[in-house]
Design an enzyme around this catalytic site. Structure first.
Site, PDB file in Angstrom:
ATOM      1  N   GLY A 167      42.526  34.762  40.404  1.00 44.44           N
ATOM      2  CA  GLY A 167      42.576  35.349  39.292  1.00 44.44           C
ATOM      3  C   GLY A 167      43.032  36.845  39.518  1.00 44.44           C
ATOM      4  N   GLY A 185      38.499  33.929  43.767  1.00 51.16           N
ATOM      5  CA  GLY A 185      37.442  35.069  44.169  1.00 51.16           C
ATOM      6  C   GLY A 185      38.034  36.084  45.234  1.00 51.16           C
ATOM      7  N   TYR A 243      40.935  41.422  34.253  1.00 51.87           N
ATOM      8  CA  TYR A 243      39.534  41.435  33.318  1.00 51.87           C
ATOM      9  C   TYR A 243      39.723  43.106  32.693  1.00 51.87           C
ATOM     10  CZ  TYR A 243      38.593  37.610  36.474  1.00 51.87           C
ATOM     11  OH  TYR A 243      38.725  36.209  36.875  1.00 51.87           O
ATOM     12  N   CYS A 273      32.405  55.881  21.630  1.00 55.41           N
ATOM     13  CA  CYS A 273      31.029  56.359  21.200  1.00 55.41           C
ATOM     14  C   CYS A 273      29.812  55.665  21.889  1.00 55.41           C
ATOM     15  CB  CYS A 273      30.878  56.230  19.882  1.00 55.41           C
ATOM     16  SG  CYS A 273      32.003  57.535  19.205  1.00 55.41           S
TER      17      CYS A 273
HETATM   18  C1  PLP Z   1      36.886  33.391  37.417  1.00 51.32           C
HETATM   19  C2  PLP Z   1      37.082  32.408  38.102  1.00 51.32           C
HETATM   20  C3  PLP Z   1      38.132  31.946  39.028  1.00 51.32           C
HETATM   21  C4  PLP Z   1      39.068  33.509  39.358  1.00 51.32           C
HETATM   22  O1  PLP Z   1      38.182  34.516  39.969  1.00 51.32           O
HETATM   23  P1  PLP Z   1      38.967  35.787  40.695  1.00 51.32           P
HETATM   24  O2  PLP Z   1      37.895  36.614  41.141  1.00 51.32           O
HETATM   25  O3  PLP Z   1      39.645  36.600  39.339  1.00 51.32           O
HETATM   26  O4  PLP Z   1      40.058  35.136  41.492  1.00 51.32           O
HETATM   27  C5  PLP Z   1      38.553  30.918  39.539  1.00 51.32           C
HETATM   28  N1  PLP Z   1      37.803  29.911  39.180  1.00 51.32           N
HETATM   29  C6  PLP Z   1      36.770  29.873  38.616  1.00 51.32           C
HETATM   30  C7  PLP Z   1      36.077  28.543  38.160  1.00 51.32           C
HETATM   31  C8  PLP Z   1      36.302  30.906  37.520  1.00 51.32           C
HETATM   32  O5  PLP Z   1      35.374  31.052  36.933  1.00 51.32           O
END
Ligand code: PLP
Length: 437
Positions: A292, A248, A390, A361
């Site tokens: 991520g 996150g 994403y 569209c």
């Molecule tokens: C999506 C997710 C992440 C990664 O989140 P980011 O915001 O992309 O860093 C990490 N752990 C879990 C369990 C997730 O579902």
């Protein structure tokens, strides 16, 4: 950081990505094109590594690969020594195909199918992160049938959710993921798992949100998890080896995003864990994180060619490009904001404000609602910045538009790592209907 430090240009003043001229990338590989600056991915990953090394704790950085999941990124993360998270059989298959070591894979998801769990067990993935009671039962059955043992973690919901700078603290968290702590579900799950000799419970997992721009939410998460750990130590003499704090970590999409460095996040989090662990005389666990977006987001660029322009008296003109929600659904899905520059002259002074529209569209297919741009014309290449997370991973074939190619650029060299879909690909799964008469 201003947008101007955020990308680089060559002596001709063109945008460069991984040392390669973006205009040449567009010419050589076509548009729409997804391009990653591989050095940026590596630097970001290493920033997390360095931060942990400084704190002298056991750790793992598990790239949450749903942000961008292709064989090439799994190769890069493997080379860097990282772990990965997968959330489906498809991601698992891709990672294994890329030669990613199964032992460093964690398998997540709130509804893993029996087939997916079996696949994970048969391929000896490192950790299955248990999400609910149905899954505990299912996994128990599969382990019995296959006579295997597996390491597991419990995903718990600590009642903290964080978005940008704020966090909410609730009792039970209203989430489809994980075992709620407050109502005792987490403890019940713990007892079920501990009673099963084929499951080795190595740790606890929580994930509090995404695009988080402050450390407070993580610190509260640590407090709640370590309180739970302390309870279980007192009651059951159990201590987890691993505390997985999820991902996150926020990135810079636009000038409004005031991000923290990996160093700041990690030092604050680790120090909080150390403090809480000491206070309760707990063994210091290994700390795992699951970034991520922050690994791949800022490293990605979507290149488009400008086409139609539509003027509306008294309103902003629409400038349309050859991609949009099919390769980046985030603006339409959650009003995500981006910056974009003309690849030929990113530093040129803006002369107008336009709406950068996609080609799909849907009226909602607007990539950027208010974009300050220099004079542009059909045929110009425009680069949307920080599209690496994403974006391509959520790409779809709406309107039967083929998905773009993906290119990795590094040290002045560019390589296709996902080829552009063709019209033949688009119909490859279609079958004729055998009509009567
Ligand atoms: C999506 C997710 C992440 C990664 O989140 P980011 O915001 O992309 O860093 C990490 N752990 C879990 C369990 C997730 O579902």
């Amino acid at each position: 950081m201003t947008a101007n430090d955020y990308y680089q240009t060559n002596t001709q003043g063109h945008l460069i990505i991984g040392g390669v001229d973006a205009l040449e990338l567009a010419k050589k590989f076509g548009t729409p094109l997804v391009v990653y600056d591989v050095q940026k991915i590596k630097r970001q990953f290493q920033a997390f590594q360095n931060a942990f090394e400084k704190e002298q704790v056991d750790y793992a950085i598990s790239y949450a690969s749903k942000a961008f999941a292709t064989m090439a990124i799994y190769q890069v993360i493997n080379k860097l020594g990282g772990h990965i998270d997968v959330v489906s059989g498809g991601e698992l298959f891709t990672a294994l195909k890329a030669g990613f070591p199964a032992a460093k894979i964690s398998f997540h998801g709130n509804n893993k199918t029996p087939d997916e769990l079996l696949m994970a067990v048969q391929n000896h993935v490192g950790v299955i992160i248990l999400d609910n009671f149905t899954e505990i039962k299912l996994l128990k059955r599969i382990l019995k049938q296959t006579n295997t043992r597996v390491q597991v973690m419990l995903r718990v919901t600590p009642g903290v959710s964080a978005h940008t700078h704020e966090y909410d603290q609730t009792g039970q968290e209203d989430s489809k993921f994980g075992f709620d702590i407050r109502s005792g579900q987490a403890e019940q799950a713990f007892l079920q798992v501990k009673a099963n000799p084929q499951m080795e419970l190595i740790g606890l997992h929580a994930h509090i949100g995404s695009q988080i721009l402050a450390a407070e939410g993580f610190k509260l998460e640590v407090e709640k998890l370590l309180k739970l750990v302390n309870d279980w130590k007192q009651k059951y003499d159990y201590q987890p080896r691993v505390l997985n704090l999820g991902g996150g970590f926020g990135i810079r999409y636009t000038a409004q995003d005031d991000t923290l460095t990996a160093q700041t996040f990690i030092s604050q989090i680790v120090q909080k864990v150390k403090k809480c662990a000491q206070a309760s005389h707990l063994k210091m666990p290994a700390i795992w994180i699951e970034p991520g977006r922050s690994i791949v987001g800022e490293a990605g660029y979507n290149l488009y060619t400008i086409g139609a322009r539509k003027e509306v008296p008294g309103l902003l003109p629409y400038v349309a490009v050859d991609g949009g929600m099919g390769d980046n659904i985030r603006p339409a899905l959650y009003q995500a904001e981006y910056e974009a520059v003309l690849a030929e002259k990113p530093h040129a002074e803006p002369v107008e404000t336009v709406r950068l529209a996609g080609r799909y569209c849907e009226s909602g297919d607007i990539i950027i609602n208010k974009l300050a741009l220099p004079k542009s014309k059909p045929g110009d290449v425009i680069a949307v910045l920080a599209t690496g997370a994403y974006g391509y991973s959520m790409a779809a074939n709406y309107n039967r538009v083929p998905r773009p190619a993906v290119v990795f650029a590094e040290n002045g060299q560019a390589q296709v790592v996902v080829t552009r879909e063709t019209y033949a690909d688009i119909v490859s799964h279609d079958r004729f209907y055998q009509m009567e008469g």
